[in-house]
Design a protein around this motif. Structure first.
Motif, PDB file in Angstrom:
ATOM      1  N   HIS A 120      41.466  87.308  16.901  1.00 36.33           N
ATOM      2  CA  HIS A 120      40.932  86.447  17.948  1.00 36.33           C
ATOM      3  C   HIS A 120      41.089  84.958  17.640  1.00 36.33           C
ATOM      4  CE1 HIS A 120      38.924  90.309  18.212  1.00 36.33           C
ATOM      5  NE2 HIS A 120      38.545  90.045  19.438  1.00 36.33           N
TER       6      HIS A 120
ATOM      7  N   THR B  71      35.650  83.575  18.778  1.00 37.30           N
ATOM      8  CA  THR B  71      34.789  84.767  18.883  1.00 37.30           C
ATOM      9  C   THR B  71      33.429  84.398  19.470  1.00 37.30           C
ATOM     10  OG1 THR B  71      34.275  84.480  16.510  1.00 37.30           O
ATOM     11  CG2 THR B  71      35.900  86.160  17.108  1.00 37.30           C
ATOM     12  N   HIS B  72      32.489  83.995  18.630  1.00 38.51           N
ATOM     13  CA  HIS B  72      31.107  83.873  19.077  1.00 38.51           C
ATOM     14  C   HIS B  72      30.799  82.494  19.643  1.00 38.51           C
ATOM     15  CE1 HIS B  72      30.597  87.264  15.983  1.00 38.51           C
ATOM     16  NE2 HIS B  72      30.596  87.800  17.177  1.00 38.51           N
TER      17      HIS B  72
ATOM     18  N   HIS C 213      36.655  86.403  22.515  1.00 36.82           N
ATOM     19  CA  HIS C 213      35.914  87.568  22.043  1.00 36.82           C
ATOM     20  C   HIS C 213      36.118  88.813  22.902  1.00 36.82           C
ATOM     21  CE1 HIS C 213      32.316  90.108  21.455  1.00 36.82           C
ATOM     22  NE2 HIS C 213      32.211  89.579  20.246  1.00 36.82           N
TER      23      HIS C 213
ATOM     24  N   HIS D  50      37.738  92.516  22.261  1.00 31.35           N
ATOM     25  CA  HIS D  50      36.759  93.558  21.947  1.00 31.35           C
ATOM     26  C   HIS D  50      36.759  94.698  22.959  1.00 31.35           C
ATOM     27  CE1 HIS D  50      35.205  90.923  18.878  1.00 31.35           C
ATOM     28  NE2 HIS D  50      34.204  91.742  18.605  1.00 31.35           N
TER      29      HIS D  50
ATOM     30  N   ASN E 229      36.155  96.034  11.751  1.00 27.46           N
ATOM     31  CA  ASN E 229      36.139  94.581  11.895  1.00 27.46           C
ATOM     32  C   ASN E 229      36.485  93.985  10.537  1.00 27.46           C
ATOM     33  OD1 ASN E 229      35.310  91.874  11.921  1.00 27.46           O
ATOM     34  ND2 ASN E 229      33.684  92.260  13.387  1.00 27.46           N
TER      35      ASN E 229
END
Length: 349
Positions: free
Chosen positions: A163, A166-167, A266, A270, A294
């Motif tokens: 990625h 992500t967060h 993300h 995912h 992961n």
């Protein structure tokens, strides 16, 4: 020698301890590695009770004291308080225990005492209650190891995704699609595949916008940021394709056209991974399969993790599947063995 895996159970109020002891009761686990739990010995005992199984708990203060035998669970004890917090709740006690186990595992890995860290699922709210404002494992490992360039890779079978971001919020994720970061992520993907033994990785780079922007009609990120990054990667001699429309790239990778996909944010990465690895049975009201791994790329140490959450609603029942944790351990072994071979070859030179 088989690699030594340090296993952290994640939040002890979730399913992490249960899936850990389940995985360590398989003879096949000890055929491929030497595992040691880094975390609360009391949580290990409670998990054994939850699944209705027995095992000897062997406390170690030095990794060399571990016996690494099926039927005995080696534990580097990180006390989590007495009594333990209850299953299924977000607690500061659970968050503190999870963080301290991760911190200890990172120290052991950085010191070369273990070959890889395998992590169980965290609860971010519990971490924050304990005073650790991280958004997940990836950020903890990056900070503790002083790593600036890193990325999250998910894998299930031959489908691998890394990625660009992500967060972060979706709005911020779009803003992070810049040439330098896309090229950095392609580089991490290239190195990850090489570390897995893929000599010439076939890398696909997903677009950000529908139809890859349709020539600028739906957005210009593909033209101004993604394509230039791909061109720079190709100049290095790498096999990079894209940008590929995100609604087809994952099916192509699953079918064997690509070894890894660079996703822009993300959920873009995912969702296809969890669709491939998670199977839900409506009649049983549970997941019959929870696979996937992961992996944090760019670290000086190896870290692989389950690709699911803490499962607070399932914790304590003894029914949670250890499949994803077993997948993570297999990847940890594979990466550790590749690293050892490379070190031996360098030494021979």
């Amino acid at each position: 020698m088989k690699p030594i895996l340090g296993i952290t159970m994640g939040d002890i109020c979730g399913i992490g301890p249960e899936i850990t002891v389940k995985a360590l009761l398989h003879k096949e686990t000890y055929a491929m590695c030497r595992p040691v739990v880094i975390g609360s010995a009391k949580a290990v005992c409670r998990a054994l009770q939850a699944i209705g199984r027995d095992a000897d708990i062997h406390m170690v203060e030095d990794i060399q004291e571990a016996v690494f035998a099926c039927g005995t669970i080696d534990v580097w004890d990180i006390p989590a308080g007495d009594p333990l917090p209850p299953y299924g709740q977000e607690t500061a006690q659970g968050g503190k225990a999870a963080y301290e186990a991760i911190e200890a595992a990172i120290r052991l890995a950085m010191a070369g005492k273990i070959d890889a860290v395998i992590t169980g699922p965290l609860n971010k709210a519990a971490l924050h209650l304990a005073g650790y404002p991280y958004s997940g494992h990836t950020e903890i490992f990056a900070e503790q190891t002083g790593t600036k360039k890193y990325a999250m890779m998910l894998a299930d079978g031959n489908l691998r995704v890394v990625h660009v971001s992500t967060h972060v919020s979706l709005r911020e994720a779009c803003d992070r699609v810049k040439k330098d970061r896309v090229l950095e992520t392609i580089t991490l993907a290239q190195n990850a595949c090489r570390n897995l033994g893929i000599e010439r990785p076939r890398i696909a780079v997903a677009g950000l916008n529908p139809h890859c922007g349709e020539g600028g009609l739906f957005g210009r990120e593909e033209i101004e940021e993604i394509s230039p990054a791909i061109a720079a990667a190709r100049e290095k001699g790498w096999d990079v394709t894209g940008p590929v429309p995100p609604d087809t790239v994952f099916s192509k990778a699953r079918g064997g056209m690509f070894d890894i996909v660079v996703a822009m944010y993300h959920d873009q990465g995912h969702i296809p991974l969890k669709l491939a690895g998670f199977s839900y049975n409506e009649e049983k009201k549970s997941f019959t399969s929870v696979s996937g791994v992961n992996i944090t790329l760019g670290l000086p140490i190896i870290r692989a993790s389950v690709d699911h959450g803490t499962g607070f609603d399932l914790a304590g029942r003894g029914t949670a599947s250890e499949e994803s944790l077993q997948n993570a351990m297999e990847y940890g072994v594979r990466l550790a063995n590749t690293r050892k071979r490379a070190a031996q070859e360098d030494g021979a030179c």
